[in-house]
Design a protein around this motif. Structure first.
Motif, PDB file in Angstrom:
ATOM      1  N   GLU A 101       0.834  -1.208   0.000  1.00 43.47           N
ATOM      2  CA  GLU A 101       0.000   0.000   0.000  1.00 43.47           C
ATOM      3  C   GLU A 101       0.866   1.255   0.000  1.00 43.47           C
ATOM      4  OE1 GLU A 101      -2.963   2.717  -0.025  1.00 43.47           O
ATOM      5  OE2 GLU A 101      -3.064   0.581  -0.506  1.00 43.47           O
ATOM      6  N   GLY A 102       2.000   1.211   0.733  1.00 43.95           N
ATOM      7  CA  GLY A 102       2.904   2.354   0.761  1.00 43.95           C
ATOM      8  C   GLY A 102       3.448   2.681  -0.621  1.00 43.95           C
ATOM      9  N   LEU A 103       3.862   1.661  -1.363  1.00 44.91           N
ATOM     10  CA  LEU A 103       4.351   1.880  -2.731  1.00 44.91           C
ATOM     11  C   LEU A 103       3.265   2.497  -3.609  1.00 44.91           C
ATOM     12  CD1 LEU A 103       6.316  -1.449  -3.275  1.00 44.91           C
ATOM     13  CD2 LEU A 103       7.300   0.834  -3.460  1.00 44.91           C
ATOM     14  N   ARG A 104       2.069   1.949  -3.494  1.00 47.10           N
ATOM     15  CA  ARG A 104       0.970   2.450  -4.340  1.00 47.10           C
ATOM     16  C   ARG A 104       0.584   3.879  -3.949  1.00 47.10           C
ATOM     17  NH1 ARG A 104      -2.254  -3.351  -4.176  1.00 47.10           N
ATOM     18  NH2 ARG A 104      -1.087  -4.317  -5.903  1.00 47.10           N
ATOM     19  N   GLN A 105       0.666   4.168  -2.646  1.00 48.36           N
ATOM     20  CA  GLN A 105       0.314   5.528  -2.220  1.00 48.36           C
ATOM     21  C   GLN A 105       1.361   6.533  -2.694  1.00 48.36           C
ATOM     22  OE1 GLN A 105       0.542   7.073   1.912  1.00 48.36           O
ATOM     23  NE2 GLN A 105      -1.688   7.150   1.811  1.00 48.36           N
ATOM     24  N   VAL A 106       2.638   6.173  -2.602  1.00 48.55           N
ATOM     25  CA  VAL A 106       3.688   7.081  -3.077  1.00 48.55           C
ATOM     26  C   VAL A 106       3.513   7.346  -4.570  1.00 48.55           C
ATOM     27  CG1 VAL A 106       6.180   7.358  -3.439  1.00 48.55           C
ATOM     28  CG2 VAL A 106       5.328   6.507  -1.262  1.00 48.55           C
ATOM     29  N   ALA A 107       3.081   6.331  -5.314  1.00 50.40           N
ATOM     30  CA  ALA A 107       2.840   6.519  -6.752  1.00 50.40           C
ATOM     31  C   ALA A 107       1.746   7.548  -7.013  1.00 50.40           C
ATOM     32  CB  ALA A 107       2.485   5.189  -7.407  1.00 50.40           C
ATOM     33  N   ASP A 133       3.919   9.807  12.038  1.00 56.65           N
ATOM     34  CA  ASP A 133       4.282   8.804  11.041  1.00 56.65           C
ATOM     35  C   ASP A 133       3.944   9.375   9.673  1.00 56.65           C
ATOM     36  OD1 ASP A 133       2.915   6.516   9.282  1.00 56.65           O
ATOM     37  OD2 ASP A 133       4.513   5.606  10.465  1.00 56.65           O
ATOM     38  N   GLY A 134       4.857   9.205   8.725  1.00 50.32           N
ATOM     39  CA  GLY A 134       4.633   9.781   7.407  1.00 50.32           C
ATOM     40  C   GLY A 134       3.375   9.298   6.733  1.00 50.32           C
ATOM     41  N   PHE A 135       3.067   8.013   6.904  1.00 49.01           N
ATOM     42  CA  PHE A 135       1.862   7.456   6.288  1.00 49.01           C
ATOM     43  C   PHE A 135       0.625   8.170   6.832  1.00 49.01           C
ATOM     44  CE2 PHE A 135      -1.345   4.273   5.285  1.00 49.01           C
ATOM     45  CZ  PHE A 135      -0.916   3.789   4.058  1.00 49.01           C
ATOM     46  N   GLU A 136       0.583   8.377   8.161  1.00 47.39           N
ATOM     47  CA  GLU A 136      -0.567   9.035   8.792  1.00 47.39           C
ATOM     48  C   GLU A 136      -0.630  10.528   8.451  1.00 47.39           C
ATOM     49  OE1 GLU A 136      -2.963   7.596  10.278  1.00 47.39           O
ATOM     50  OE2 GLU A 136      -2.151   5.592  10.537  1.00 47.39           O
ATOM     51  N   TYR A 137       0.517  11.125   8.112  1.00 46.54           N
ATOM     52  CA  TYR A 137       0.555  12.552   7.776  1.00 46.54           C
ATOM     53  C   TYR A 137       0.196  12.804   6.307  1.00 46.54           C
ATOM     54  CZ  TYR A 137       2.898  14.029  12.143  1.00 46.54           C
ATOM     55  OH  TYR A 137       3.211  14.319  13.452  1.00 46.54           O
ATOM     56  N   GLY A 138      -0.040  11.715   5.551  1.00 43.42           N
ATOM     57  CA  GLY A 138      -0.349  11.889   4.149  1.00 43.42           C
ATOM     58  C   GLY A 138       0.877  12.019   3.273  1.00 43.42           C
ATOM     59  N   LEU A 139       2.049  11.686   3.832  1.00 41.47           N
ATOM     60  CA  LEU A 139       3.291  11.764   3.067  1.00 41.47           C
ATOM     61  C   LEU A 139       3.590  10.454   2.351  1.00 41.47           C
ATOM     62  CD1 LEU A 139       5.503  13.481   5.806  1.00 41.47           C
ATOM     63  CD2 LEU A 139       4.245  14.590   3.948  1.00 41.47           C
ATOM     64  N   GLY A 140       2.728   9.467   2.508  1.00 39.36           N
ATOM     65  CA  GLY A 140       3.056   8.123   2.069  1.00 39.36           C
ATOM     66  C   GLY A 140       4.013   7.549   3.088  1.00 39.36           C
ATOM     67  N   ALA A 141       4.901   6.706   2.631  1.00 39.43           N
ATOM     68  CA  ALA A 141       5.933   6.212   3.532  1.00 39.43           C
ATOM     69  C   ALA A 141       6.816   7.388   3.935  1.00 39.43           C
ATOM     70  CB  ALA A 141       6.754   5.155   2.803  1.00 39.43           C
ATOM     71  N   GLU A 142       7.581   7.194   4.994  1.00 43.15           N
ATOM     72  CA  GLU A 142       8.530   8.232   5.396  1.00 43.15           C
ATOM     73  C   GLU A 142       9.921   7.624   5.430  1.00 43.15           C
ATOM     74  OE1 GLU A 142       8.837   7.878  10.190  1.00 43.15           O
ATOM     75  OE2 GLU A 142       7.176   9.058   9.405  1.00 43.15           O
ATOM     76  N   ILE A 143      10.908   8.473   5.248  1.00 41.16           N
ATOM     77  CA  ILE A 143      12.280   7.986   5.274  1.00 41.16           C
ATOM     78  C   ILE A 143      12.860   8.084   6.677  1.00 41.16           C
ATOM     79  CG2 ILE A 143      13.592  10.081   4.812  1.00 41.16           C
ATOM     80  CD1 ILE A 143      14.826   8.246   2.467  1.00 41.16           C
ATOM     81  N   GLY A 144      12.156   8.759   7.548  1.00 46.41           N
ATOM     82  CA  GLY A 144      12.601   8.934   8.924  1.00 46.41           C
ATOM     83  C   GLY A 144      11.948  10.176   9.495  1.00 46.41           C
ATOM     84  N   PRO A 151       8.410  14.220  10.158  1.00 45.41           N
ATOM     85  CA  PRO A 151       8.485  13.115   9.198  1.00 45.41           C
ATOM     86  C   PRO A 151       9.033  13.597   7.854  1.00 45.41           C
ATOM     87  CG  PRO A 151       6.383  13.072  10.348  1.00 45.41           C
ATOM     88  CD  PRO A 151       7.049  14.367  10.717  1.00 45.41           C
ATOM     89  N   VAL A 152      10.009  12.876   7.327  1.00 42.48           N
ATOM     90  CA  VAL A 152      10.670  13.272   6.082  1.00 42.48           C
ATOM     91  C   VAL A 152      10.081  12.458   4.939  1.00 42.48           C
ATOM     92  CG1 VAL A 152      12.867  13.481   4.862  1.00 42.48           C
ATOM     93  CG2 VAL A 152      12.775  13.868   7.334  1.00 42.48           C
ATOM     94  N   GLY A 153       9.272  13.121   4.134  1.00 41.56           N
ATOM     95  CA  GLY A 153       8.682  12.491   2.970  1.00 41.56           C
ATOM     96  C   GLY A 153       9.349  12.985   1.703  1.00 41.56           C
ATOM     97  N   LEU A 154       8.581  13.073   0.623  1.00 47.73           N
ATOM     98  CA  LEU A 154       9.148  13.444  -0.678  1.00 47.73           C
ATOM     99  C   LEU A 154       9.846  14.798  -0.634  1.00 47.73           C
ATOM    100  CD1 LEU A 154       6.364  12.365  -3.206  1.00 47.73           C
ATOM    101  CD2 LEU A 154       8.549  11.249  -2.758  1.00 47.73           C
ATOM    102  N   GLU A 155       9.176  15.802  -0.087  1.00 49.70           N
ATOM    103  CA  GLU A 155       9.757  17.146  -0.122  1.00 49.70           C
ATOM    104  C   GLU A 155      11.040  17.213   0.687  1.00 49.70           C
ATOM    105  OE1 GLU A 155       8.236  21.490   1.194  1.00 49.70           O
ATOM    106  OE2 GLU A 155       7.051  20.518  -0.370  1.00 49.70           O
TER     107      GLU A 155
END
Length: 422
Positions: free
Chosen positions: A85-91, A376-387, A398-402
């Motif tokens: 789901e994380g992969l699909r959400q990041v897409a 958590d990045g997923f809960e923040y709408g960032l998709g997965a988070e890197i940390g 949470p560190v997402g795409l930006e």
């Protein structure tokens, strides 16, 4: 002749630098194709993932890993679902790369703005949790970065199985395999090499225990995005709705003990402590949580004495410190003194108290009427988070795409020359 660890890491670094130029110019559609193909590969490889993870869990139990570490290591069916789901959400997330903002005319006639671009090559060092391999790979890929992933030796079989799925996704999108590389050696010298290669690596993200992060912060010659501890607090205010507060505090601690957003200290206003703590303590005790309290707390409930060290400890276990405070000021002072600037929450129905708490608590996430485990990045709408970053430069929270991009200035002209007489 056997390749040395340094030569191996240099080879990975050089390949990542070359791949970073390819992924930086990849289209959004191409990156999304890789992510969705990797998600399909994970779905098809459930048996292989479970088998590889079973090897790591067996070795972990044999080596005496703590229950919290074994929990972080486990790839349950639900966690495999979450990875997919994380992969699909990041897409589905907007691609930040190439976006230009604040383009405006200057008196000379030129236009000046900022363009969002990848960081380049991101090195990620982490322990235990094989799902980090997917989180990190997906976010780096979507944000146009190449990445070198160095997971813990305890998860080596799981990480290899996950990496194979990512490679299938990259191949399906005609992207170089070196866009995502998992370090195959468990030799600790690989970490030392990765964090001292500024010619190949642009930023390091360590995810793991305090010892790992302290070592990386101390020895790195590459910029580091990090947090050391997750000493998170929930403060139950004088004007809290106590039934709501009880549910929030219980969820903040027991959702998962081993995450950095778990509550480690519960602060309670003195005026509601007698009404709140007995029922709260009973619920925690039934769940098997060990309670450690200040003197005033121990007058109200059965708890072990809390020491000075307890207030500054990230347990990552079924242990909770409890302190009764005089007022909001003392709660804020306690959090800013003992906390780790990660995530802290206030439970209150008083808007003024909420605004003061959120303004004055010096943490990367501050919350109102919400358990800290939402950090958590997923809960923040960032998709997965890197940390999660508790730094104040570049990225915080949470560190997402930006957070995996930066900006450069772009200047657009039409033949303008500088100087009146040019």
């Amino acid at each position: 002749m056997t390749e040395s660890v340094l030569d191996y890491m240099t080879r990975l670094g050089r390949a990542a630098r070359e791949a970073s130029r390819v992924i930086a110019r990849a289209s959004t559609a191409q990156k999304n194709r890789a992510l969705l193909a990797a998600a399909s590969a994970l779905d098809s490889a459930r048996a292989e993932l479970t088998e590889a993870n079973a090897k790591d869990l067996a070795a972990g139990r044999e080596n005496g890993l703590e229950p919290a570490m074994l929990d972080r290591l486990a790839l349950t069916p639900a966690r495999i679902d979450a990875m997919i789901e994380g992969l699909r959400q990041v897409a589905t997330l907007p691609d930040p790369i190439g976006a230009i903002r604040d383009l405006s005319y200057r008196p000379s006639g030129i236009q000046v703005g900022k363009m969002r671009v990848p960081l380049g090559v991101v090195g990620i060092i982490y322990e235990s949790r094989p799902n980090v391999t997917i989180d990190a790979a997906s976010l780096c890929l979507k944000s146009g970065n190449a990445t070198i992933l160095r997971g813990g030796s305890e998860a080596i079989h799981s990480n290899r199985a996950v990496a194979a799925c990512i490679q299938r996704g990259l191949a399906a999108a005609d992207l170089p395999a070196a866009v995502v590389q998992v370090v195959e050696t468990t030799d600790r010298a690989a970490v030392g090499a990765l964090i001292t290669m500024p010619e190949f690596v642009d930023v390091i993200v360590p995810r793991g225990g305090k010892g790992l992060i302290e070592r990386v912060s101390r020895d790195a010659r590459v910029p580091v995005i990090k947090h050391l501890d997750g000493i998170c607090h929930v403060y139950v205010d004088a004007l809290a709705e106590l039934a709501k507060a009880q549910k929030i505090a219980f969820n903040a601690k027991t959702y998962r003990y081993g995450i950095c957003g778990a509550m480690e200290t519960l602060l309670v206003h003195q005026s509601v402590a007698a009404d709140f703590l007995p029922a709260m303590a009973a619920q925690f005790t039934e769940k098997g949580v060990e309670l450690r309290g200040c003197e005033r707390t121990r007058e109200l409930i059965a708890a072990n004495p809390a020491t000075e060290d307890d207030w500054a400890t990230e347990y990552l276990a079924a242990i909770l410190s409890i302190r009764i405070v005089d007022d909001l000021d003392q709660a804020i002072e306690h959090i800013n003194h003992y906390g780790s600037h990660h995530t802290d929450s206030i439970v209150t129905e008083h808007q003024g108290h909420a605004r003061r708490f959120m303004a004055e608590v010096d943490s990367s996430s501050v919350m109102l009427n919400t358990p800290t485990c939402f950090a958590d990045g997923f809960e923040y709408g960032l998709g997965a988070e890197i940390g999660i970053s508790t730094d104040k430069l570049h990225a915080r929270g949470p560190v997402g795409l930006e957070g995996l991009t930066c900006e450069k200035y772009v200047v657009v002209g039409d033949g303008q020359l500088r100087g009146q007489n040019a």
